[in-house]
Design a protein around this motif. Structure first.
Motif, short mmCIF file in Angstrom:
data_model
loop_
_atom_site.label_atom_id
_atom_site.label_comp_id
_atom_site.label_asym_id
_atom_site.label_seq_id
_atom_site.Cartn_x
_atom_site.Cartn_y
_atom_site.Cartn_z
N LEU A 1 2.53 -2.40 1.34
CA LEU A 1 2.71 -3.85 1.44
C LEU A 1 4.00 -4.27 0.77
O LEU A 1 4.28 -3.87 -0.36
N VAL A 2 4.79 -5.08 1.47
CA VAL A 2 5.95 -5.75 0.88
C VAL A 2 5.70 -7.24 0.95
O VAL A 2 5.47 -7.79 2.03
N VAL A 3 5.73 -7.89 -0.19
CA VAL A 3 5.53 -9.33 -0.28
C VAL A 3 6.88 -10.00 -0.46
O VAL A 3 7.64 -9.63 -1.37
N ILE A 4 7.19 -10.96 0.39
CA ILE A 4 8.43 -11.74 0.23
C ILE A 4 8.07 -13.04 -0.48
O ILE A 4 7.40 -13.91 0.08
N GLY A 5 8.48 -13.16 -1.73
CA GLY A 5 8.16 -14.33 -2.55
C GLY A 5 7.22 -13.97 -3.68
O GLY A 5 6.20 -13.31 -3.45
N VAL B 1 2.94 -1.23 -3.56
CA VAL B 1 3.40 -2.58 -3.29
C VAL B 1 4.82 -2.83 -3.83
O VAL B 1 5.17 -2.36 -4.92
N ALA B 2 5.58 -3.61 -3.07
CA ALA B 2 6.88 -4.11 -3.53
C ALA B 2 6.91 -5.62 -3.34
O ALA B 2 6.29 -6.15 -2.41
N VAL B 3 7.61 -6.31 -4.23
CA VAL B 3 7.77 -7.76 -4.13
C VAL B 3 9.26 -8.08 -4.12
O VAL B 3 10.02 -7.62 -4.97
N ILE C 1 3.73 -6.66 5.93
CA ILE C 1 4.65 -7.63 5.32
C ILE C 1 3.87 -8.92 5.10
O ILE C 1 3.20 -9.41 6.01
N CYS C 2 3.98 -9.47 3.90
CA CYS C 2 3.35 -10.76 3.60
C CYS C 2 4.42 -11.80 3.32
O CYS C 2 5.23 -11.63 2.41
N ILE C 3 4.44 -12.86 4.11
CA ILE C 3 5.36 -13.97 3.87
C ILE C 3 4.69 -14.93 2.89
O ILE C 3 3.67 -15.55 3.20
N ALA C 4 5.25 -15.05 1.70
CA ALA C 4 4.70 -15.91 0.65
C ALA C 4 5.84 -16.65 -0.03
O ALA C 4 5.95 -16.67 -1.27
N THR C 5 6.68 -17.27 0.78
CA THR C 5 7.90 -17.89 0.28
C THR C 5 7.74 -19.35 -0.16
O THR C 5 8.70 -20.00 -0.55
N GLY C 6 6.52 -19.88 -0.08
CA GLY C 6 6.25 -21.19 -0.64
C GLY C 6 6.87 -22.34 0.13
O GLY C 6 6.99 -22.32 1.35
N SER C 7 7.30 -23.34 -0.64
CA SER C 7 7.81 -24.57 -0.02
C SER C 7 9.05 -25.06 -0.73
O SER C 7 9.39 -24.59 -1.82
N ASN D 1 1.01 -13.60 14.87
CA ASN D 1 0.91 -13.02 16.21
C ASN D 1 1.67 -11.70 16.32
O ASN D 1 1.59 -11.02 17.34
N VAL D 2 2.41 -11.34 15.26
CA VAL D 2 3.16 -10.08 15.26
C VAL D 2 2.43 -9.07 14.39
O VAL D 2 2.16 -9.34 13.20
N GLU D 3 2.11 -7.94 14.94
CA GLU D 3 1.36 -6.91 14.23
C GLU D 3 2.05 -6.52 12.92
O GLU D 3 3.25 -6.26 12.88
N GLY D 4 1.28 -6.52 11.84
CA GLY D 4 1.80 -6.09 10.55
C GLY D 4 2.46 -7.17 9.73
O GLY D 4 2.90 -6.91 8.60
N ILE D 5 2.54 -8.39 10.24
CA ILE D 5 3.14 -9.49 9.49
C ILE D 5 2.06 -10.53 9.19
O ILE D 5 1.38 -11.01 10.10
N TYR D 6 1.93 -10.88 7.92
CA TYR D 6 0.92 -11.82 7.44
C TYR D 6 1.61 -12.96 6.70
O TYR D 6 2.78 -12.87 6.34
#
Length: 473
Positions: free
Chosen positions: A11-15, A34-36, A144-150, A311-316
């Motif tokens: 897992l790679v978390v962005i944010g 995991v990487a962040v 991949i986890c998109i967690a870039t906030g607001s 809708n893209v496999e592997g991206i959350y």
């Protein structure tokens, strides 16, 4: 930046905000590699660096100053407080450092790879990270986890020229180097009222300009009306039902021009500082989401299913970039749930039982349905209320403002919502959350022993009022 091109992560978390760092830690605890990726030099995102944590440090410090100025004498403590703003700001900065350093420690403890730089989805299973030196590295990953906030939303339809000193956003309002004599806050939501409270307590004359005809938007109307009256007593001024048409810098500060939503003549207010606090928007720019084919909704949020999959496999995606309230604890809950799902477990978030807190003085805390919502949906309900004026601990501490309101189903007595206006509301709301998680009734809550004397006895009394009668009024 270390070359991690040949590393493969689970897992790679962005944010690294509350959603991202909690997701990463939980995933690591469950055995994932995991990487962040974080563009700031410190972890924690908006919340820890310029949002939740620093604002709460200033809210507490300014509240202590206000109490020393107005309440201590009634308790037999005679002082003449003197504001030392640099020290107060220093306390805020120390609090931020302790928290962001804490996240760095937790990453190290859980063997999480922290990568500093701007991350973007390069392809399915690949995150490209560009450092400050312009060098790019690729992280290969299963998920991949998109967690870039607001980010600060600004005023819809207006191009506001923020200058970080006179026309400011919430990011800047936590670092003003002097107390302005006057401040106009555009937006009567949580952020505007919290930061407006800080500077009002320290001596600013604060006027709030709000588009709606009530403050705190979706908050229970009875609570928001009662709270506005308390703020007026504290010195706040309000212009409700007002559409802002211009925010302009002047020789002595800035001005805000607005016109009544219902129609009428425009009005202009001058102030040393104008704080634009009209909400936040999902931060999704430059992440490569469109190029990767990730679907977005009309509000600019990432579309996900019940398991946080795009809708893209592997991206959350989790947190402020997806639907739901922009709350740090909501993002945390989603981060934990996603980590569990990726580890093969059954992660879940109950979105009907997520508390919302306004950290003013007194605080406001809300969970579940408001009375307005129940009326709109035609739900038969009953109401139990109890004022802190009748609470012994509240009297002892001179914290008698506000009340507790319990909403329960008229037939089953199941608690549908709890709303608290009062000292310590943010902590007291937790017991309502536990009750509602288990489908508890107002009678269950009323028959649960509460220590005496405590502020939380008012919660019990309100529950008594919902299913029978309160004891102490």
């Amino acid at each position: 930046m270390a070359d991690t091109s040949d590393l493969v992560f689970d897992l790679v978390v962005i944010g690294s905000g509350p959603g991202g760092y909690v997701c990463a830690i939980k995933a690591a605890q469950l055995g994932l590699k995991v990487a962040v990726v974080e563009k700031r030099r410190t972890y924690g995102g908006t919340c820890l660096n310029v949002g939740c944590i620093p604002s709460k440090a200033l809210l507490h410090a300014s509240e202590m100053f206000a109490e020393a100025s107005h309440s201590f004498a009634d308790l037999g403590v005679k002082v003449t407080p003197e504001l030392d703003l640099p020290t107060m700001l220093g306390h805020k900065d120390k609090t931020v450092k302790a928290n962001v350093d804490g996240v760095a420690f937790l990453f190290k403890k859980n063997k999480i790879e922290g990568v500093t730089g701007t991350g973007r989805v390069k392809a399915v299973g690949e995150v490209e990270v560009t450092g400050e030196d312009g060098a790019a590295r690729t992280l290969k990953t299963k998920a991949i986890c998109i967690a870039t906030g607001s980010a600060v939303a600004g005023i819809p339809g207006l191009d506001v020229a923020f200058d970080r000193d006179t026309i400011v956003s919430s990011d800047d309002a936590i670092a003003l180097q002097k107390v302005p004599a006057t401040m106009v806050v555009v937006g009567g939501g949580v952020i505007g009222l919290e930061l407006g409270s800080v500077w009002s307590r320290l001596g600013a004359r604060v006027t709030v300009v709000e588009y709606l005809d009530k403050i705190l938007g979706p908050m229970d109307t009875e609570v928001s009306v009662a709270f506005q009256k308390l703020l007026v007593k504290e010195g706040f001024h309000f212009k409700l039902g007002a559409k802002v048409t211009a925010v302009t810098k002047t020789e002595t500060g800035a001005s805000v021009t607005f016109e009544p939503v219902a129609g009428g003549a425009a009005e202009t207010l001058e102030a040393e500082v104008v704080l634009v606090a009209t909400g936040r928007k999902p931060f999704t720019e430059g992440l490569g989401l469109a190029e990767a084919g990730v679907a977005m909704d009309k509000a600019g949020r990432v579309e996900i299913d019940a398991h946080y999959r795009t809708n893209v496999e592997g991206i959350y995606a989790i947190g402020d970039v997806v639907k739901g309230p922009m709350l740090a604890h909501k993002a945390e809950d989603e981060g934990i749930a996603l980590a569990e799902i990726l580890a093969g477990q059954a992660g879940h978030v109950n979105y009907g039982v997520i508390p919302s807190v306004v950290y003013t003085s007194p605080e406001i805390a809300s969970i579940g349905h408001t009375e307005d919502e129940l009326k709109k949906d035609g739900v038969a309900y009953k109401v139990g209320k109890f004022p802190f004026m009748a609470n012994g601990r509240g009297r002892a501490m001179l914290h008698t403002d506000g009340f507790v309101k319990v909403l329960a189903d008229a037939k089953t007595d199941r608690v549908l919502g709890v709303h608290i206006l009062g000292f310590g509301a943010g902590d007291m709301i937790a017991e309502a959350g536990v009750l509602m998680e288990f489908g508890g009734s107002s009678e269950d809550l009323a028959r649960t022993s509460h220590a005496h004397p405590t502020m939380s006895e008012a919660v019990r009394e309100a529950a008594f009022a919902a299913f029978a009668k309160p004891i102490h009024i």
